[in-house]
Structures are given as C-alpha cells and as structure tokens.
Design an enzyme around this catalytic site. Structure first.
Site, mmCIF file in Angstrom:
data_model
loop_
_atom_site.group_PDB
_atom_site.id
_atom_site.type_symbol
_atom_site.label_atom_id
_atom_site.label_comp_id
_atom_site.label_asym_id
_atom_site.label_seq_id
_atom_site.Cartn_x
_atom_site.Cartn_y
_atom_site.Cartn_z
ATOM 1 N N LYS A 23 -9.020 -13.824 -3.830
ATOM 2 C CA LYS A 23 -9.114 -14.245 -2.421
ATOM 3 C C LYS A 23 -9.376 -15.740 -2.286
ATOM 4 O O LYS A 23 -8.735 -16.420 -1.493
ATOM 5 C CB LYS A 23 -10.253 -13.499 -1.696
ATOM 6 C CG LYS A 23 -10.052 -12.031 -1.528
ATOM 7 C CD LYS A 23 -11.087 -11.446 -0.565
ATOM 8 C CE LYS A 23 -12.527 -11.614 -1.014
ATOM 9 N NZ LYS A 23 -12.904 -10.827 -2.175
ATOM 10 N N ARG A 50 -16.493 -8.063 6.211
ATOM 11 C CA ARG A 50 -16.560 -7.122 5.093
ATOM 12 C C ARG A 50 -17.102 -5.761 5.508
ATOM 13 O O ARG A 50 -17.193 -4.877 4.669
ATOM 14 C CB ARG A 50 -17.496 -7.685 4.029
ATOM 15 C CG ARG A 50 -16.788 -8.290 2.834
ATOM 16 C CD ARG A 50 -17.836 -9.037 2.046
ATOM 17 N NE ARG A 50 -17.580 -9.124 0.653
ATOM 18 C CZ ARG A 50 -17.545 -10.274 -0.018
ATOM 19 N NH1 ARG A 50 -17.667 -11.417 0.591
ATOM 20 N NH2 ARG A 50 -17.381 -10.268 -1.305
ATOM 21 N N ARG A 89 -15.277 -14.710 -15.415
ATOM 22 C CA ARG A 89 -15.339 -15.876 -14.521
ATOM 23 C C ARG A 89 -16.496 -16.823 -14.894
ATOM 24 O O ARG A 89 -17.617 -16.397 -15.124
ATOM 25 C CB ARG A 89 -15.543 -15.348 -13.102
ATOM 26 C CG ARG A 89 -15.657 -16.374 -12.040
ATOM 27 C CD ARG A 89 -15.261 -15.846 -10.703
ATOM 28 N NE ARG A 89 -16.111 -14.777 -10.187
ATOM 29 C CZ ARG A 89 -15.877 -14.162 -9.037
ATOM 30 N NH1 ARG A 89 -14.841 -14.498 -8.307
ATOM 31 N NH2 ARG A 89 -16.672 -13.214 -8.623
ATOM 32 N N ARG A 97 -21.687 -16.437 -12.566
ATOM 33 C CA ARG A 97 -22.503 -16.188 -11.371
ATOM 34 C C ARG A 97 -23.527 -15.115 -11.687
ATOM 35 O O ARG A 97 -23.250 -14.198 -12.445
ATOM 36 C CB ARG A 97 -21.590 -15.718 -10.228
ATOM 37 C CG ARG A 97 -21.030 -16.861 -9.433
ATOM 38 C CD ARG A 97 -19.942 -16.431 -8.511
ATOM 39 N NE ARG A 97 -20.228 -15.218 -7.768
ATOM 40 C CZ ARG A 97 -19.438 -14.746 -6.808
ATOM 41 N NH1 ARG A 97 -18.338 -15.398 -6.483
ATOM 42 N NH2 ARG A 97 -19.721 -13.634 -6.178
ATOM 43 N N ARG A 123 -20.550 -3.988 -6.110
ATOM 44 C CA ARG A 123 -19.640 -4.628 -5.168
ATOM 45 C C ARG A 123 -18.353 -3.822 -4.971
ATOM 46 O O ARG A 123 -17.842 -3.731 -3.863
ATOM 47 C CB ARG A 123 -19.337 -6.069 -5.619
ATOM 48 C CG ARG A 123 -20.528 -6.979 -5.337
ATOM 49 C CD ARG A 123 -20.244 -8.419 -5.662
ATOM 50 N NE ARG A 123 -20.252 -8.653 -7.087
ATOM 51 C CZ ARG A 123 -19.665 -9.688 -7.667
ATOM 52 N NH1 ARG A 123 -19.022 -10.563 -6.948
ATOM 53 N NH2 ARG A 123 -19.724 -9.839 -8.962
#
Ligand code: AMP
Length: 211
Positions: free
Chosen positions: A14, A89, A123, A156, A167
């Site tokens: 995204k 969301r 990531r 993160r 999530r």
C-alpha cells in the site's frame, strides 16, 4: 481533485503504491501508520495514548484516528487531492470518512498470505532517512546499513510473527467489511499485486483510467 484510498492487508504494498500514484497525479500520499509513528517518536499526548496498541500490532481507537485524519485533511497540501494509505480500516472509520469526504475509488491490492509474511518479516527501515528494504526481495548492499545514507536499518517493533498474526486477523474481521461496504457502492478497483511494484503501479494507473 482526486480522492483515492489504497486498501489491502499489511505487506500488500500500500505505502509504495500510494506514494507512486500520488507522485504521478501531483497530489499527496497520506500514511496513517506514518503519522501515528511520528506521534510516538515525538512522545506527543496522542503518541502516549497509542504506544501500547502500536507496539503490539493492535488497531488504535477510531476516535483517535478519526481526529488525526481530520487534522491532516485540513492542511493546505491536500487541496488538489490525496491518496490515503491505512485509513479507513474499520466500518466506523469508513462511515466517518464518507460523511465528510467524497471518494473516487478504493484501490484494493490482492496478495497471497505467504508473500505477505515474507514481505513483512523481511522489512527493514532506515532509522536515518526512512528508506525501506527487504532482506528477501530488496536487501541492502551491506547487512543492516542503509544504501542511501549509511543509517542503521531496523525492523518495525510490530513486525513480529505475533504482530503479523494480530494484524492479519484484524484485517479479516475489521477491514474486510469496509472493502465489502465500498464494493457495494461500486467504489472498489481490485488489482493483483504479487508482481513487481512497477507492474502493479501500471495496473493501478490503468484501473483509474490514467496511462
Ligand atoms: P501501518 O503502517 O499501516 O502498518 O500501521 C501501523 C499501525 O498503526 C497499525 O498496526 C495500527 O496499530 C496503527 N494504525 C494505522 N492505521 C490505523 C487505522 N486506520 N486505525 C487504527 N489503527 C491504525
């Protein structure tokens, strides 16, 4: 004026697609996650209220994000339009948004769960300039060091297997109903998003009639 939302689970790309679309259209990309991480970094009153939720991968309350988006969409740089990444969301956020703003389309990025896990667990973000890498798909030249500014790369704090599980589960239970609601209004454009970001970007542009 272009008003777009980019939707999809964490790791669907995204952020990347929002930034590229916004750059092409000459409008701003607004990432809710980035704004909230900024509040945490500054330890603002909002930052203090959201820290626990953010660090464990849980959604922050609608009340807080609705306020944050209201403030952000009042800034002068959104005059030509915006691409939202990570908002709305939940059905509550979507209703709040739609009562205050027109929406041209919600662009939905579709990716398999296997790819999502690798994208998220791999990531790494630069502490200095914010550039993102992925140890599986786009590794830095030197491990844990940013190619651009030499800063230190970190994962993160919510990019853990438990954070990801949380999530993805929130996505299915809370965000999927938003996709369904927008689809009923004829606002959803679905894009297969497994391929290279350049290819996905082309398909996004095609889907909104810009080529
Ligand atoms: P992201 O950068 O989009 O992955 O968002 C990181 C974290 O910020 C999420 O796991 C949530 O804790 C919080 N967050 C971002 N956007 C929202 C939202 N629209 N509603 C609630 N929490 C959010």
């Amino acid at each position: 004026m272009h008003h777009y939302i980019i939707m999809g689970p964490q790791g669907s790309g995204k952020g990347t697609q929002a930034r590229r679309l916004a750059a092409d259209l000459g409008i701003v990309a607004i990432s809710m996650g980035e704004i909230l991480r900024g509040h945490m970094a500054n330890n603002s009153p909002i930052g203090q209220r959201i820290r626990h939720h953010m660090e464990t991968g849980q959604l922050v309350t609608d009340e807080i994000v609705d306020q944050v988006i209201t403030d952000r969409l009042r800034q002068p740089d959104v005059a030509k339009g915006f691409v939202l990444d990570g908002f709305p969301r939940t059905p509550g956020q979507a209703e709040f948004f739609l009562t205050h703003h027109r929406l041209d389309a919600a662009i939905l990025l579709e990716v398999s769960e296997e790819t999502l896990r690798k994208r998220i667990l791999g990531r790494r973000l630069c502490d200095g300039c914010g550039k993102d890498f992925n140890v599986y798909f786009r590794p830095p030249k030197v491990e844990d060091v940013c190619d651009l500014c030499g800063g230190k790369l970190s994962a993160r704090t919510d990019d853990t297997p438990e954070g990801i599980r949380q999530r993805l589960s929130d996505y299915r239970s809370k965000t999927q109903p938003v996709v369904d609601m927008l689809r009923q209004k004829g606002l959803v454009l679905t894009i297969p998003a497994e391929s290279h970001p350049d290819e996905v970007h082309k398909q996004v542009l095609r889907s909104i009639g810009v080529e």
